[in-house]
Design a protein around this motif. Structure first.
Motif, short mmCIF file in Angstrom:
data_model
loop_
_atom_site.label_atom_id
_atom_site.label_comp_id
_atom_site.label_asym_id
_atom_site.label_seq_id
_atom_site.Cartn_x
_atom_site.Cartn_y
_atom_site.Cartn_z
N MET A 263 0.62 -1.37 -0.11
CA MET A 263 0.33 0.40 -0.42
C MET A 263 1.47 1.10 0.21
SD MET A 263 -3.35 -1.34 0.00
CE MET A 263 -3.94 -2.77 -0.60
N GLN A 264 1.80 1.31 1.08
CA GLN A 264 2.91 2.81 0.87
C GLN A 264 3.68 2.80 -0.98
OE1 GLN A 264 4.66 2.65 4.72
NE2 GLN A 264 4.50 0.64 4.63
N LEU A 265 3.36 1.77 -1.31
CA LEU A 265 3.96 2.31 -3.29
C LEU A 265 2.57 3.03 -4.39
CD1 LEU A 265 4.73 -1.31 -3.79
CD2 LEU A 265 5.64 0.10 -3.64
N LEU A 266 1.76 3.43 -3.32
CA LEU A 266 0.41 3.49 -4.18
C LEU A 266 -0.02 4.82 -4.08
CD1 LEU A 266 -2.26 -0.04 -4.42
CD2 LEU A 266 0.21 1.28 -6.32
N ASN A 267 -0.67 5.74 -4.60
CA ASN A 267 -1.78 6.71 -4.21
C ASN A 267 -2.99 6.68 -4.27
OD1 ASN A 267 -1.12 6.91 -6.49
ND2 ASN A 267 0.33 8.68 -6.54
N LYS A 268 -3.36 7.58 -4.12
CA LYS A 268 -5.25 7.81 -4.52
C LYS A 268 -4.89 7.36 -5.81
CE LYS A 268 -9.53 10.27 -3.41
NZ LYS A 268 -10.12 11.51 -2.91
N GLY A 269 -6.38 6.26 -5.93
CA GLY A 269 -6.98 5.71 -8.15
C GLY A 269 -5.38 5.08 -8.38
N ALA A 270 -4.78 4.69 -7.63
CA ALA A 270 -3.88 3.63 -7.95
C ALA A 270 -4.16 2.72 -8.14
CB ALA A 270 -2.25 3.87 -7.56
N LYS A 271 -4.27 1.47 -9.45
CA LYS A 271 -4.50 0.39 -9.19
C LYS A 271 -2.81 -0.66 -9.33
CE LYS A 271 -9.13 0.82 -11.64
NZ LYS A 271 -9.61 0.30 -13.04
N ALA A 272 -2.93 -1.77 -8.73
CA ALA A 272 -1.97 -2.98 -8.96
C ALA A 272 -2.02 -4.15 -9.08
CB ALA A 272 -0.98 -1.96 -7.88
#
Length: 327
Positions: A263-272
């Protein structure tokens, strides 16, 4: 010890094909087809069998259970006929047709079951439930004490689980190769692919994230999702469950380590996509329908981030409960 568990093999396909052939009639409405008879001693009361098994109903697309979904066999305890509720032609009596190396298909008659037990017919079938069974190993009670017999089972399962441990790295590598993925890899072993970049600051410890997710085993079996549409497609829909984004405070609410890091690799709206090795997931114990030493695949979308207090320190790691979350 029951482990319902992956991978429909050629052997299962052969057995399923046999199910379409003529069945012999047994007691109590039981129908059976012996696909392979190794000539070994058959199971009797007090014995245990290690089996690979699929269970289907007589309705379309009706797979009810498969040990292949976990990668571990199921242990069947052959009970004495004298136990109340048992009858000739029931679930227990099926396995007395089998010995080590044997395989067969059984159809359990639900009308007979209801009449003999006084219990209502299950709602997931009309008349028959079909069991496609292959015996891996026969544990004979003989003169053994219960403790000696179950010590054999314990040793056997330790060997099976060790096999899962050795196979894990290859399973994950095969998944990446088959899907033609090019994931990045962190120092911990987490692999990830960010398919859609979000906006704003990335998640930090103390933030609360709101997330859509689907969790799968590397064979494609979905074990959890917050998408009602996906759950219905995968036939795991639970009308009692609220299908909505989950939220948790990163570093505080208990989730698997792969999620805390990912989760710490992502920001709002990110998909992974997170490819989570078992040491960052459910480890040597597994959980629910997740086998021991199971690499996991999570499709995630960060719907929202609620900033936490500045300078927040993470809480202690807690044991895993279900899906990505620990409760």
């Amino acid at each position: 010890m029951k482990k319902s568990i992956l991978f429909l093999s050629a052997a299962v396909t052969l057995l399923a094909t046999a199910a379409c052939q003529n069945f012999k009639k047994g007691d109590g409405g039981l129908e059976y087809k012996i696909v392979k008879d190794e000539g070994a001693e058959k199971a009797k009361a007090g014995d245990l069998l290690s089996v690979d098994m699929t269970v289907t109903s007589d309705r379309k697309d009706s797979l009810l259970q498969s040990t292949y979904d976990i990668g571990l066999p199921q242990i069947i305890n052959i009970a004495p006929d004298s136990i109340p509720g048992l009858y000739a032609g029931d679930y227990n009596s099926m396995f007395k047709f089998l010995g080590e190396g044997d395989s067969a298909v059984f159809r359990l008659n639900l009308d007979t079951m209801a009449a003999k037990t006084g219990q209502p017919k299950p709602e997931f079938a009309d008349k028959f439930v079909t069991f496609t069974v292959k015996v891996r190993k026969h544990f004979k009670k003989g003169n053994l004490t219960d403790s000696a017999l179950y010590a054999q089972i314990d040793t056997y399962f330790k060997g099976e689980i060790e096999g899962l441990k050795k196979a894990e790295e290859g399973k994950l590598a095969k998944y990446v190769a088959d899907k033609k993925l090019e994931p990045k890899k962190s120092a911990s072993g987490l692999q990830y692919i960010i398919s859609q970049e979000g906006k704003g600051d990335k998640v930090v410890v103390g933030d609360t994230v709101v997330v859509n997710y689907t969790g799968k085993l590397v064979n494609g079996k979905v074990f959890d999702t917050n998408s009602a549409e996906t759950a219905k497609k995968e036939k795991t829909f639970n009308p009692m469950k609220q299908y909505e984004p989950i939220r948790f405070r990163v570093g505080h609410d208990p989730v698997i380590q792969g999620w805390t890091e990912g989760m710490q690799l992502l920001n709002k709206g990110a998909k992974a996509t997170f490819l989570v090795p078992s040491n960052l997931g459910y480890g040597e114990r597994g959980g629910g329908t997740i086998p021991p030493y199971a690499p996991l695949v999570f499709e995630v979308e960060v719907v929202n981030i609620i900033p936490g207090p500045k300078g927040d320190a993470p809480a202690a790691t807690l044991p895993v409960d279900s899906a990505a979350t620990k409760k």
